[in-house]
Design an enzyme around this catalytic site. Structure first.
Site, mmCIF file in Angstrom:
data_model
loop_
_atom_site.group_PDB
_atom_site.id
_atom_site.type_symbol
_atom_site.label_atom_id
_atom_site.label_comp_id
_atom_site.label_asym_id
_atom_site.label_seq_id
_atom_site.Cartn_x
_atom_site.Cartn_y
_atom_site.Cartn_z
ATOM 1 N N TRP A 199 0.852 -1.179 0.000
ATOM 2 C CA TRP A 199 0.000 0.000 0.000
ATOM 3 C C TRP A 199 0.905 1.252 0.000
ATOM 4 C CZ3 TRP A 199 -0.361 3.812 3.869
ATOM 5 C CH2 TRP A 199 -1.323 4.806 3.592
ATOM 6 N N ASP A 366 -15.424 12.820 -1.963
ATOM 7 C CA ASP A 366 -14.905 11.483 -1.665
ATOM 8 C C ASP A 366 -15.732 10.828 -0.556
ATOM 9 O OD1 ASP A 366 -12.651 9.387 -0.924
ATOM 10 O OD2 ASP A 366 -11.956 10.381 -2.751
ATOM 11 N N ASP A 367 -15.170 9.859 0.086
ATOM 12 C CA ASP A 367 -15.808 9.034 1.106
ATOM 13 C C ASP A 367 -16.465 9.867 2.218
ATOM 14 O OD1 ASP A 367 -16.448 6.977 2.770
ATOM 15 O OD2 ASP A 367 -14.413 6.208 2.997
ATOM 16 N N LYS A 476 -15.763 7.849 -8.656
ATOM 17 C CA LYS A 476 -14.550 7.158 -8.203
ATOM 18 C C LYS A 476 -15.025 5.839 -7.597
ATOM 19 C CE LYS A 476 -10.665 7.817 -4.982
ATOM 20 N NZ LYS A 476 -10.075 8.810 -4.054
ATOM 21 N N TRP A 477 -14.722 4.719 -8.261
ATOM 22 C CA TRP A 477 -15.153 3.389 -7.807
ATOM 23 C C TRP A 477 -14.002 2.788 -7.006
ATOM 24 C CZ3 TRP A 477 -19.166 -0.165 -10.216
ATOM 25 C CH2 TRP A 477 -19.127 -1.443 -9.645
ATOM 26 N N ASP A 478 -14.218 2.693 -5.701
ATOM 27 C CA ASP A 478 -13.136 2.252 -4.813
ATOM 28 C C ASP A 478 -13.362 0.814 -4.353
ATOM 29 O OD1 ASP A 478 -10.860 2.463 -3.241
ATOM 30 O OD2 ASP A 478 -11.471 4.357 -2.323
ATOM 31 N N MET A 479 -12.326 0.192 -3.825
ATOM 32 C CA MET A 479 -12.390 -1.185 -3.310
ATOM 33 C C MET A 479 -11.275 -1.299 -2.291
ATOM 34 S SD MET A 479 -11.305 -4.478 -3.294
ATOM 35 C CE MET A 479 -11.735 -6.132 -3.686
ATOM 36 N N ASN A 480 -11.656 -1.339 -1.012
ATOM 37 C CA ASN A 480 -10.644 -1.117 0.019
ATOM 38 C C ASN A 480 -10.318 -2.274 0.939
ATOM 39 O OD1 ASN A 480 -9.679 1.492 -0.469
ATOM 40 N ND2 ASN A 480 -11.556 2.395 0.318
ATOM 41 N N ASP A 548 -2.239 5.855 -3.008
ATOM 42 C CA ASP A 548 -2.615 6.802 -1.955
ATOM 43 C C ASP A 548 -1.415 7.652 -1.554
ATOM 44 O OD1 ASP A 548 -5.279 6.335 -1.781
ATOM 45 O OD2 ASP A 548 -5.160 4.892 -0.140
#
Ligand code: GLA
Length: 736
Positions: A199, A366-367, A476-480, A548
């Site tokens: 990361w 964002d989030d 923004k398609w995120d995957m965390n 990030d």
């Protein structure tokens, strides 16, 4: 047609631009590999084939079958018949045994390239045509047919491979390994280049000499991963950026993968790549088929740089789709590093007001805008507006932003669910999990079971409500998080190991629906930074958040590594605040701009709170980006510096396809006495043309001089400007 079949030698010849690939139906109908490398005119190269090496015990018969199979270069190796090298294909038959023996049955050659069902893949275009060879293989006892697909692009040094397995028998068969490519090279004299990381430091370039035995990379995390990108290059030991033979492999897939290079007893190299066989199994009922994703193979006879440029051209022209494919992307400001979860309508509008005055074109929220999300411990899955935070609602906010002349973008993490969410309380069984086993939490969240249509439908219906409620122009398609306890309540016991792949297919299906229903929305993929920076995702989104880590100096390495096979125009890159949030480094605002210029460009800071001097620099920075973006998007990229070898400086170029202009960027990472007057050789120019640096039209130098003798980076501008650490400079060369 650039694919031919020689009847007498039973050889297939595929010609890409400057590359030839050959295979043949050999004795016993085994599909053998003949040649892969620089283009050759001949259609029969079977003279180079050595059909067997000595067996491991002396034999009197003149062809020991086991030694034949263990040394024959294979196009698609099967487990269990005497080829002991890394197999591509393995099954569990109805009787419980694993052996499979695929033999040549027939072929088809067609113009163009068929789509891969449910899967992203490269495609033909009018400007970049191709032909496809389908070789049909069969294993009668298992009741299986396998079609191997090879596509050769006429104007690019690209050959792609994939496979379809069909059950033509009358019993179910379990596929336990189904890779997408196998190349048996005639040498072991290779270095292997991989992109490894973690990361916030994704895609670090590593280069090692191959040794006997197996070596490789993989992911069993449910995503292509921060740790290993699905890319491998095999190159001659002497290959560098500009010379030597290089073979690049990139998997068009966003889930578990494996890539292995094996140096064999006969000093040859087998390279295979495909879906990770670890914990993979797929039940194929009679009449059903399974499609293995695509591997892109690039050959370069002029070093690693040419390999990269071929990947870039292919992905820009023949993989990325949609309205923004060939367009400059809007310059955005994202509030993540500006506010994290702590924002309000008022705060976002104040950022937008300031940003719009400076020339920024889009606000990305964002989030933290949904459910009751104030930190990462709740609300994923509850895709409705957090009214207490977004006072006045989403439409009000978007309208206000639009009134400022800006577009509006929004963040989703559609594959996830928080235990503290209405969705999870209503459907706890929708999370991927194993009954009776504690489910591991990561970032306080679980993963939704995307193998289930009802789950995807539900999430999509919530997303649609949001997308239809206001003028949203970017997602923004995120995957965390990565997978654990992989199990589905909707699959029977003998199909549980299908879940890894079914999950990826589910994600693709939903992304496909989204891009079809909302063709005008620009999608940026993201996965905890760059854990899904892969060609599968590029098919659905023309850009991906690179990392990030937004620190300009860390980004030099990350962007260099990413450029191995991915175009710079697809790299999400922003100017962020200092000290940098990931590593605490302080760099000049100008350098941050020059490094982000290489990618999609945008800002990730609270523009109302940064130093005035920095804020005042934004309009000029934006103009600079606009000026050079066409070169970044369409030009040829050349790496000059290499921070993995010398981390005191970096440099790179973008050269127009017609060589009429070039952008040169230099970053002095560490200022050192007596090292300021470095000569750097430019690349990619026309040696016979004359160029001048834009600010000094009277000083002309030939492309030959600029490339073979170089430029003195200190003398090219004010020497004082090169004092200190982290200083950058861009030079624009124009053909006279
Ligand atoms: C990931 C992304 C970030 C940001 C956060 C939000 O880490 O990479 O850019 O969107 O999620 O939670």
């Amino acid at each position: 047609m650039n694919i031919t079949f020689n009847e007498s030698s039973r050889t297939f010849k595929l010609d890409a631009k400057d590359t030839t690939y050959m295979l043949m139906a050999a004795d016993g109908e085994y599909l053998a590999h003949v040649y892969y490398g620089r283009k050759i005119p001949d259609t029969d190269m079977t003279s180079i084939m050595r059909f067997d090496e000595s067996p491991f015990t002396p034999a009197t018969n003149n062809r020991d079958r086991a030694s034949y199979l263990d040394s024959l270069p294979m196009e698609y190796s099967c487990f269990g018949v005497g080829d002991y090298r890394e197999p591509c294909f393995k099954i569990r038959a109805a009787d419980g045994t694993s052996t499979c023996d695929l033999r040549y049955k027939g072929y088809k050659i067609t113009k163009g390239k068929p789509a891969l069902e449910g899967m992203p893949a490269t495609f033909a275009t009018e400007e970049s045509p191709c032909s496809t060879l389908e070789v049909i293989m069969e294993d009668k006892p298992a009741g299986l047919e396998v079609s191997l697909f090879y596509t050769a692009f006429e104007k690019l040094d690209v050959i792609t491979r994939s496979a379809i397995v069909r059950n033509v028998g009358d019993k179910a068969v379990y596929i336990t390994r189904v890779l997408s490519t196998c190349v048996d090279f005639d040498t072991h004299e290779f270095d292997m280049i991989t992109l490894n990381g973690s990361w916030a430091r994704e895609r670090a370039v590593e280069r090692c000499r191959l040794h006997h035995g197996k070596q490789g990379i993989d992911s069993c995390r449910g995503e292509s991963s921060h740790q290993n990108n699905p890319f491998v290059a095999l190159c001659e030991h002497k290959a560098d950026e500009d010379s030597g033979e290089v073979y690049g492999f990139n998997f068009v897939y966003s889930g578990n993968f494996a890539a292995t290079a094996e140096v064999t007893q006969h000093k040859k190299t087998r390279f295979v790549m495909g879906i990770n066989p670890l914990d993979f199994s797929w039940k194929l009922e009679p009449g059903e088929q399974f499609t293995a994703p695509e591997v892109v193979m690039v050959h370069s006879d002029c070093g690693i740089g040419k390999m990269s440029r071929t990947f870039h051209d292919l992905y820009r022209g023949n993989l990325i789709r949609g309205e923004y494919k060939d367009k400059r992307r809007p310059i955005l400001i994202n509030n993540w590093e500006a506010t994290y979860f702590d924002f309000s309508t008022e705060k976002l509008i104040s950022i937008a007001q300031q940003a719009s005055k400076l020339g920024i074109e889009m606000l990305v929220m964002d989030d933290g805008w949904f459910g009751h999300r104030d930190s990462d411990n709740s609300s994923l899955g509850d895709w409705f507006v957090y009214e207490k935070k977004l006072q006045g609602g989403l439409k009000h906010l978007v309208d206000e932003v639009n009134k400022l002349g800006m577009k509006f973008g929004i963040w989703f993490e559609p594959e996830m669910v928080s235990p503290d969410s209405e969705l999870y309380r209503a459907h706890p069984d929708w999370a991927i999990q194993i009954r009776g086993r504690e489910l591991t939490m990561s970032r306080e969240q679980y993963i939704l079971d995307y193998s289930r249509k009802e789950v995807r439908d539900y999430v999509y219906s919530m997303m649609r409500k949001i997308l239809d409620s206001a003028n949203i122009e970017y997602i923004k398609w995120d995957m965390n998080r990565q997978h654990t306890e992989v199990g589905s309540f909707a699959l029977p016991a003998d199909r549980q190991q299908e879940l890894w792949h079914r999950y990826v297919l589910g994600v693709y299906e939903l992304m496909g629906r989204l891009t079809t229903d909302y063709p005008h929305i620009l999608i940026e993929n993201c996965s905890g930074g760059g854990a899904r920076f892969d060609p599968g995702m590029l098919y659905f989104s023309p850009q991906i958040w690179c990392s990030d880590d937004t620190d300009a100096i860390e980004r030099l390495k990350i962007q260099h590594g990413t450029s191995m096979c991915y175009p710079c125009s697809a790299m999400g890159a922003h100017v962020s605040d200092c000290p940098n949030h990931s590593c605490g480094r302080v760099t000049p605002f100008a350098t941050r701009g020059d490094v982000a210029l290489v990618g999609t460009f945008g800002y990730e800071l609270d523009v109302t709170r940064i130093p005035e001097e920095d804020r005042n620099a934004i309009p000029a920075q934006i103009e600079k980006f606009k000026k050079f973006n066409p070169l970044v998007r369409t030009g040829d990229h050349y790496r000059i510096g290499n921070m993995f070898e010398d981390n005191s400086w970096d440099a790179w170029m973008f050269v127009a396809k017609d060589k009429s202009e070039a952008l040169f960027e230099f970053v002095q990472v560490i200022g050192r006495p007596n090292e300021r007057s470095r000569n750097i050789k430019l690349k990619g120019l026309d040696p016979d043309a004359y160029y001048y640096e834009e600010s000094k039209p009277e000083e002309k130098l030939s492309g030959a001089a600029l490339m073979y003798a170089g430029i003195n980076v200190a003398k090219m501008w004010n020497v004082d400007g090169l004092y200190g650490d982290y200083v950058s400079k861009t030079l624009h060369f124009v053909r006279a």
